[in-house]
Structures are given as structure tokens and as C-alpha cells.
Design a protein around this motif. Structure first.
Motif, mmCIF file in Angstrom:
data_model
loop_
_atom_site.group_PDB
_atom_site.id
_atom_site.type_symbol
_atom_site.label_atom_id
_atom_site.label_comp_id
_atom_site.label_asym_id
_atom_site.label_seq_id
_atom_site.Cartn_x
_atom_site.Cartn_y
_atom_site.Cartn_z
ATOM 1 N N GLU A 393 0.767 -1.185 0.077
ATOM 2 C CA GLU A 393 0.127 0.098 -0.160
ATOM 3 C C GLU A 393 0.844 1.488 0.062
ATOM 4 O O GLU A 393 1.088 1.927 1.003
ATOM 5 N N ALA A 394 1.563 1.606 -1.260
ATOM 6 C CA ALA A 394 2.241 2.955 -1.349
ATOM 7 C C ALA A 394 1.589 3.965 -1.359
ATOM 8 O O ALA A 394 0.451 4.153 -2.025
ATOM 9 N N HIS A 395 1.979 4.966 -0.707
ATOM 10 C CA HIS A 395 1.238 6.395 -0.701
ATOM 11 C C HIS A 395 2.099 7.225 -1.422
ATOM 12 O O HIS A 395 3.201 7.490 -1.506
ATOM 13 N N LEU A 396 1.392 7.883 -2.499
ATOM 14 C CA LEU A 396 1.966 9.077 -3.218
ATOM 15 C C LEU A 396 1.735 10.328 -2.791
ATOM 16 O O LEU A 396 0.982 10.611 -1.740
ATOM 17 N N PHE A 397 2.762 11.002 -3.094
ATOM 18 C CA PHE A 397 2.852 12.566 -2.440
ATOM 19 C C PHE A 397 2.052 13.506 -3.372
ATOM 20 O O PHE A 397 1.698 13.122 -4.643
ATOM 21 N N THR A 398 1.759 14.333 -2.710
ATOM 22 C CA THR A 398 0.832 15.472 -3.590
ATOM 23 C C THR A 398 1.633 16.059 -4.729
ATOM 24 O O THR A 398 2.860 16.689 -4.043
ATOM 25 N N GLY A 399 1.477 16.119 -5.886
ATOM 26 C CA GLY A 399 2.437 16.641 -6.851
ATOM 27 C C GLY A 399 1.870 15.969 -8.154
ATOM 28 O O GLY A 399 0.980 15.404 -8.279
#
Length: 527
Positions: A393-399
Motif C-alpha cells: 500500500e504505497a502512498h503517493l505525494f501530492t504533486g
């Protein structure tokens, strides 16, 4: 089992939770967890409430000793004392409220740390209601907030009860029958509050449980929305959520109804009680038992005491009932235990024996999931301290897509190669601005497969000596997965790579495959 929130810069007492802890004990421990804030706040609350009770007394004395006699000096004296009393009221309320709020927030932070730590460290293999994201969120926010609000019971109701005692003492000095009525009647009314709060406590617990279930189901539906839509189950999913939501609404209405009945009953009881005191004082004045100033002081005190009596009943009863309900739910969570330390150690050693050290340039496939997968990853991190483990469950950064991969330590050429290897080259055509398209908060503008591929590209771009991937392609289609598998081996040429998965496409590119079951691992030659 003994759980304790870790030490923090904000000073609070440890909040211990063990097998002997009951909801009542936990609530009491929370109330006493921040004496550095709650004790001075309680003192200032008492000062404020006693100052409030002094207002009608000072006014009665001013009328009795200055207005009736026409003495200007006495009038100025009592007006000065009244002004000083109001200044004291303002100071004690401002700083007492601030300290009480700080104490509640400090305990809230400690409780949230304890709950979050337990949610993170508990084994994920067992199926529990609290594994639902919405339920876990409700426990770590709503229930923690309600339980930490118990700190206020030791602040504001204490001051309000002190005001009742002070007012009763003044009434006792003026007229002992009225004083005795207040000093005996007020504690009796507060005792009845605790008895009446039992229904509210039950309703509050039902409300929080139903709301948590609804939140958990909503979070799960949103997480699996694309799957639900793909199989055409939108109507069934909506129907089930509607039923759960209606159940939560019904529980909330019942809780609010119980709270309204509780508050209304306390208002009527305290109002009738103090109205009787004022009527008795008026009759005493008519018969000459009280002077004009004394009558004003008694009526003013009786009118003032309505508020602290009502608020003490509401605050103490309502906060206690809500805190007890949340305490019960949090204890149920904190008593959920995962595998013991011996079992975890055994699983890790078993996984380490089966996998062994990963050779330079080798790709190892590990067929495992759940607790076994976690044990494998932990064993690999112990065996290879320089390993980079990319979670499922990898989380992406806002961007943008590009910003998520081309981190400060990654050059542009490596970022482009990683994006291509992860199958993100097609995003150039699919997304409005290609790799410069915003991904939204935690990748909310991307599909599940697109998020997985961007996360995989980010991991590949790090060019780690040892890379451990945990089910990196579960949300992509079979054709894309096969292409990613071929590119993955090329992208990791000369590096150590471990892929924990049951995917045939990914296992097919491995030099060897280790199958982990609940007994012993076994190694298979690459096909």
C-alpha cells in the motif's frame, strides 16, 4: 498484557492498560493523567465560580450597608470590591480554561499515540472490525476525543460544585434552613445524575459503534469502488451502505433523545429545587426573618446556583457517560493481540532459512502473503540492512507523476527509465498533461493500477542495492503485468531483487522461487 503510551515532550502521566483494566478505571486514569494542567485549571475554575457566587452577596451587602444608609464611602468600598471580583473572574476564567484545554489536548495526544501504535503494530492477518480503515479512524479520532474529554470532569464540574458548596455556606450563614436545603439537596441531585446517565451511556456506546461500522463500510466501498463498478455491483453496494447508514442514524437519534431527556430532567429538577429555595426566602422576608439586602443576596444566589447545578449535572454526567462508552470500545481494541513474539521470531527465522542471502544480480520470487509476507520482509531487512522495502500500500505525494519519481536523489535519466520499466509510459497518452499531471492527494486522481505503477517506478528509481517489492502489480491487468515483469528484470540487472507475490508473471522471471507456507519454506528452481 501491558500497554503504555510512550513518553512525549508534553508531560502527562503514563496511561497503563492491562488485563485488569476496566472502562471505569481507564476513564479515571485519563482524568488524572495531566495533573500539571488539570489541577491549576481546577483551582482557577473554583476561583471563578466562587467569584461568580460572590456577586449577589456583594450586591446585597452594598444595598444593606451603603444604599439603605446613604453612606457614600461604604458605597464606593463595595463597588470597588465588586470591580475587583469581576477582574478576578476574568483572569481565572481565561487562564483556567486555557490550562484545562491544554490538559485535555495533552491526554488526547497520548491516547492517540497509544491507539495508533497498537493499530500499526498489531498483526494484519486476523480479521477484525477494527481492521477497517473507517473503524480504525473512528477509534483513533472520535473515541479518543470523547475519552480525553473526561479530563474536563476534574476541572469545570469541580468549580461548579465548589460554587454550590460556597453558595450553600453563605445561605447557611444567612438562614440555616435554606443553607441545609442546598447543602443536602445539591449532592443528592448529582447522585441522581449518575443514576440517570446509565441510559445515556448505553445509547452513546451504541451510537459510536454504529457510526464506526458505517464509516468503515464507506471507506471500504470507496477503496474498492473500481472493483465494485467492474463487476456491476454498485446497486448492491449502495443498498448495503444505505442500510448501515440508516442504522447509524437510528442509533444517533436514540442517543440524542436520551441526552435530551437527561438534560431536560436535570434542568427541571434543579430549577424546581432552587425555585423552592427562592420562594422560601421570600416568605422569610415577609415575616421579617430576612432584611432587604439579605433577601437580594438569597434570591441572587438561588438564581446563580441554577447554572452551576445544571452544568455540573450535564458536564459530569454527560462527559462521564460518553467517556465510558468510548473507553469500552478502546479497551476492546487495545486487548486485540497479534501473534506472540516467539511466533513472530520463528516465522522470521523460517523465512530467512528458506530465502538465504540474495546473490548479486539475482531475482528471487517469494510466494507468500499476509503474516508470512510480513515475516519475509522483516527477515530480508535483517539479513540485508541496505535493503529498500517497498510496501504494497504505497502512498503517493501530492504533486505530479514526475515529482513522485524524480526525487532529489534521482537524476532525470534514471527517473525516465524507472517510469518506463514500471509501465508508466502509457500514462503520457492517458493523462491530460502526461507525467506532469497532478496525482491529487495520495494519488486520488489516478486509478488503482496507475497508482501502483507510479509507486513501483519511485521504488525502481532509487536504484537500491537490495530491493524488496510486496505485490507490486495486484491492480494492473495481465498484459501490463507481463510487460512490467520483463522490464523489471532488465531494470534491476546487476542488483539484488526480491518480489513477494503469488503473481505467475512475476514469479516466472525469478532465478528461484521460495514458497512460504505455515510450516517450512521450500525452494523451487526457476522455470
Amino acid at each position: 498484557m501491558l500497554l503504555q503510551a510512550p513518553a512525549e515532550p508534553i508531560r502527562t502521566r503514563p496511561i497503563h492498560v492491562d488485563d485488569a483494566t476496566t472502562p471505569r478505571r481507564l476513564t479515571l486514569r485519563v482524568m488524572a493523567a495531566a495533573p500539571r494542567y488539570s489541577v491549576p485549571a481546577a483551582v482557577l475554575s473554583i476561583t471563578h465560580q466562587v467569584g461568580e457566587a460572590l456577586v449577589p452577596v456583594l450586591m446585597g451587602l452594598a444595598i444593606e450597608r451603603a444604599v439603605s444608609s446613604g453612606d457614600l464611602g461604604q458605597l464606593l468600598l463595595w463597588l470597588g470590591l465588586l470591580a475587583a471580583d469581576f477582574a478576578l473572574l476574568s483572569f481565572s476564567w481565561r487562564f483556567g480554561s486555557r490550562l484545562g484545554e491544554l490538559g485535555m489536548l495533552a491526554v488526547q495526544h497520548r491516547l492517540r499515540t497509544l491507539v495508533t501504535e497498537h493499530l500499526l503494530l498489531r498483526a494484519s492477518g486476523a480479521r477484525r472490525a477494527s481492521n477497517q480503515p473507517g473503524v480504525a479512524l473512528s477509534l483513533a479520532t472520535s473515541d479518543v476525543n470523547r475519552l480525553s474529554a473526561a479530563v474536563e470532569i476534574g476541572v469545570y464540574p469541580v468549580g461548579q460544585f465548589a460554587a454550590v458548596l460556597f453558595g450553600g455556606s453563605v445561605l447557611l450563614a444567612i438562614s440555616w434552613p435554606l443553607g441545609i436545603a442546598v447543602l443536602i439537596g445539591a449532592p443528592l441531585l448529582l447522585w441522581l445524575t449518575e443514576r440517570a446517565g446509565r441510559t445515556l451511556r448505553t445509547r452513546s456506546g451504541d451510537e459510536q459503534e454504529a457510526a464506526a461500522v458505517a464509516a468503515g463500510q464507506a471507506a471500504d466501498l470507496m477503496a474498492g469502488y473500481r472493483v465494485i463498478r467492474g463487476i456491476g455491483a454498485e446497486a448492491e453496494a449502495s443498498s448495503r451502505y444505505r442500510q448501515t447508514s440508516q442504522s447509524a442514524l437510528a442509533s444517533t437519534l436514540l442517543a440524542r433523545r436520551a441526552e435530551g431527556v437527561f438534560g431536560g430532567t436535570m434542568d427541571v429538577a434543579s430549577g424546581l429545587f432552587l425555585t423552592g429555595v427562592a420562594v422560601a426566602a421570600g416568605l422569610s422576608a415577609i415575616t421579617g426573618g430576612l432584611g432587604v439586602g439579605e433577601l437580594i443576596a438569597v434570591v441572587g444566589l438561588a438564581q446563580f446556583l441554577i447554572d452551576p447545578l445544571q452544568y455540573a449535572a450535564r458536564n459530569a454526567g454527560g462527559l462521564w457517560a460518553s467517556a465510558m462508552a468510548s473507553s469500552t470500545r478502546l479497551l476492546a481494541l487495545l486487548r486485540e493481540v497479534g501473534p506472540d513474539a516467539t511466533s513472530v521470531t520463528r516465522s522470521r527465522r523460517s523465512a530467512a532459512r528458506g530465502i538465504g542471502l540474495v546473490a548479486e544480480g539475482e531475482v528471487v520470487g517469494v510466494a507468500a502473503d499476509g503474516a508470512e509476507a510480513e515475516a519475509v520482509i522483516a527477515a530480508l531487512e535483517e539479513a540485508h540492512p541496505d535493503a529498500l522495502a517497498a510496501p504494497h500500500e504505497a502512498h503517493l505525494f501530492t504533486g505530479t507523476v514526475w515529482q513522485n519519481v524524480a526525487l532529489p536523489t534521482v537524476d532525470a535519466a534514471r527517473a525516465r527509465a524507472a517510469l518506463t520499466a514500471a509501465g508508466c509510459d502509457e500514462l503520457i497518452e492517458l493523462l491530460p498533461q502526461g507525467w506532469d499531471s497532478p496525482v491529487g492527494e495520495n494519488g486520488s486522481t489516478l486509478s488503482g493500477g496507475q497508482r501502483q505503477r507510479v509507486a513501483l517506478a519511485r521504488a525502481l528509481a532509487q536504484d537500491a542495492p537490495v530491493l524488496v517489492l510486496n505485490d507490486p502489480t495486484t491492480a494492473v491487468d495481465a498484459v501490463t503485468e507481463a510487460a512490467i515483469a520483463d522490464r523489471l528484470r532488465q531494470a534491476r540487472a546487476g542488483r539484488r531483487t526480491v518480489v513477494v507475490t503469488h503473481s505467475p508473471a512475476l514469479l516466472a522471471i525469478a532465478d528461484r522461487v521460495v514458497r512460504i507456507d505455515r510450516t517450512e519454506p521450500r525452494t523451487e528452481a526457476a522455470s
